[in-house]
Design a protein around this motif. Structure first.
Motif, mmCIF file in Angstrom:
data_model
loop_
_atom_site.group_PDB
_atom_site.id
_atom_site.type_symbol
_atom_site.label_atom_id
_atom_site.label_comp_id
_atom_site.label_asym_id
_atom_site.label_seq_id
_atom_site.Cartn_x
_atom_site.Cartn_y
_atom_site.Cartn_z
ATOM 1 N N GLY A 1 -10.012 4.079 8.472
ATOM 2 C CA GLY A 1 -10.056 3.743 7.225
ATOM 3 C C GLY A 1 -9.801 2.507 6.715
ATOM 4 N N THR B 1 1.753 9.412 -5.307
ATOM 5 C CA THR B 1 1.466 10.864 -4.716
ATOM 6 C C THR B 1 2.526 11.477 -3.935
ATOM 7 O OG1 THR B 1 0.719 9.638 -2.708
ATOM 8 C CG2 THR B 1 -0.879 10.056 -4.019
ATOM 9 N N PHE C 1 -4.034 11.847 5.563
ATOM 10 C CA PHE C 1 -5.003 11.516 4.834
ATOM 11 C C PHE C 1 -4.499 10.828 3.510
ATOM 12 C CE2 PHE C 1 -7.538 12.828 1.164
ATOM 13 C CZ PHE C 1 -9.038 12.487 1.480
ATOM 14 N N ILE C 2 -3.413 11.304 3.034
ATOM 15 C CA ILE C 2 -2.987 10.471 1.771
ATOM 16 C C ILE C 2 -2.700 9.152 2.279
ATOM 17 C CG2 ILE C 2 -1.101 10.380 0.001
ATOM 18 C CD1 ILE C 2 -3.019 12.440 -0.331
ATOM 19 N N GLU D 1 0.659 -1.095 -0.173
ATOM 20 C CA GLU D 1 -0.008 -0.111 -0.096
ATOM 21 C C GLU D 1 0.855 1.439 0.096
ATOM 22 O OE1 GLU D 1 -2.410 -3.235 2.359
ATOM 23 O OE2 GLU D 1 -0.306 -2.359 2.107
ATOM 24 N N GLY E 1 1.266 3.697 -3.099
ATOM 25 C CA GLY E 1 0.695 4.907 -2.784
ATOM 26 C C GLY E 1 1.653 6.163 -2.883
ATOM 27 N N ASN F 1 -5.878 7.255 2.323
ATOM 28 C CA ASN F 1 -6.201 6.872 0.893
ATOM 29 C C ASN F 1 -5.541 5.500 0.325
ATOM 30 O OD1 ASN F 1 -7.924 7.927 -1.178
ATOM 31 N ND2 ASN F 1 -5.908 8.099 -2.044
ATOM 32 N N LYS G 1 -12.055 -0.686 5.315
ATOM 33 C CA LYS G 1 -11.978 -1.438 3.814
ATOM 34 C C LYS G 1 -12.223 -2.938 4.249
ATOM 35 C CE LYS G 1 -7.584 -2.567 2.489
ATOM 36 N NZ LYS G 1 -6.269 -2.693 2.044
ATOM 37 N N THR H 1 -8.024 2.571 0.778
ATOM 38 C CA THR H 1 -9.270 2.747 0.648
ATOM 39 C C THR H 1 -9.745 1.843 -0.468
ATOM 40 O OG1 THR H 1 -8.803 4.297 -1.061
ATOM 41 C CG2 THR H 1 -9.531 5.022 1.415
ATOM 42 N N LYS H 2 -8.793 0.997 -1.251
ATOM 43 C CA LYS H 2 -8.873 0.259 -2.457
ATOM 44 C C LYS H 2 -8.490 -1.132 -1.954
ATOM 45 C CE LYS H 2 -8.239 -0.663 -7.376
ATOM 46 N NZ LYS H 2 -7.559 -0.166 -8.798
#
Length: 305
Positions: free
Chosen positions: A255, A150, A182-183, A142, A146, A186, A259, A189-190
């Motif tokens: 979060g 980003t 927050f990033i 992740e 990620g 994220n 998921k 989330t998938k």
């Protein structure tokens, strides 16, 4: 050209419906939420106009991806292609431009309009020919994936930290920490393929514990430059700074649990509402975490046991 935008609307409606959100609700609420969020941003920081430029340009930057534009060039005539590109960029940027005009940032609004038009004439690859090094190992995919997608956001967060120190604005420093976290949230989330869960020889409880340990370790690594800088220049607020960092861990944990509470499906409207409510009323965390934890254990039992 008309058919292209009709197809885009149908695809968007389908994605929203699959996510469990009525499309009409999104179309009705988005303008009000956008205005409210924009107004809050401009009321809380003097650097809101820079965030606005960055966010608006980031959104339209995604529309210039080479593969997509090669398809458009193959499908439509040259004139129709440029009309589509200009229309897409205009639809994305108009809310930003109108709000900037409302706030009397006329020059910035004009600059955003010009940049949007120029970017409509450009295409580019959204990948690099070089491998971006990460401070992570390969196993917690992740963060590896990620971070590479980003990394520019982290550069922005570190720049905002510098600006917070220069302007002696600690709130901007807190915003930098929360932006990084927050990033990181994220990243979770998938849902991944069941295979990448099954390969762990762990019980569901051990799996969640392992994932949370990775979250704390690597999100701390990304926040460390910000936290150290803020602690050095705002020594009277060290406890508050560390407290904000520790609290943010629980938001990422929530979060991640959301998921796996929906696994193997994507996060549904139920989990989405829970996360949204948590942002507005953090104390509810003490009730949400146990609920999501139990649901995650149930879902992971089907894969890990």
């Amino acid at each position: 050209m008309k058919e292209y935008f009709e197809l885009q609307i149908r695809m968007m409606n389908r994605h929203l419906s699959e996510f469990g959100i009525p499309p009409i609700l999104v179309y009705g609420c988005t303008p009000f939420l956008f205005f409210y969020a924009s107004n809050e941003l401009f009321s809380r920081t003097d650097y809101a106009v820079f965030f606005y430029l960055f966010l608006g340009l980031s959104l339209i930057f995604q529309l210039g991806e080479k593969k997509k534009n090669d398809f458009l060039k193959f499908t439509f005539s040259k004139t129709e292609y440029f009309k589509i590109r200009i229309a897409e960029n205009s639809l994305i940027l108009m809310p930003f431009i109108f709000f900037l005009i409302y706030k009397e940032y006329f020059i910035t609004a004009f600059l955003l309009f010009v940049l949007g038009f120029l970017l409509a004439l450009m295409t580019y690859k959204n990948t690099f020919n070089v491998s971006i090094k990460t401070p992570f190992f390969k196993h917690p995919f992740e963060f590896c994936i990620g971070f590479r997608k980003t990394f520019f956001v982290f550069i922005l967060a570190y720049f905002l930290t510098f600006m917070s120190i220069r302007a002696e604005n600690l709130n901007l420093g807190f915003f930098s920490i929360l932006m990084v976290q927050f990033i990181c949230l994220n990243f979770y989330t998938k849902p991944e393929s069941a295979f990448y869960v099954w390969i762990y020889s762990m019980s569901p409880k051990e799996f969640i514990k392992y994932k949370f340990k990775i979250i704390v370790l690597y999100s701390t690594l990304l926040c460390l430059p910000i936290v150290i800088a803020l602690c050095l220049f705002f020594q009277n607020e060290i406890i508050t700074i560390v407290g904000i960092l520790c609290l943010s861990y629980f938001f990422i944990l929530t979060g991640m649990l959301a998921k796996y509470a929906a696994y193997p499906d994507a996060i549904s409207i139920r989990e989405g509402v829970v996360l949204a409510f948590l942002v507005w009323f953090p104390p509810i965390l003490v009730l949400i975490l146990p609920y999501l934890y139990v649901q995650s254990i149930k879902k992971l039992n089907d894969v890990l046991v």
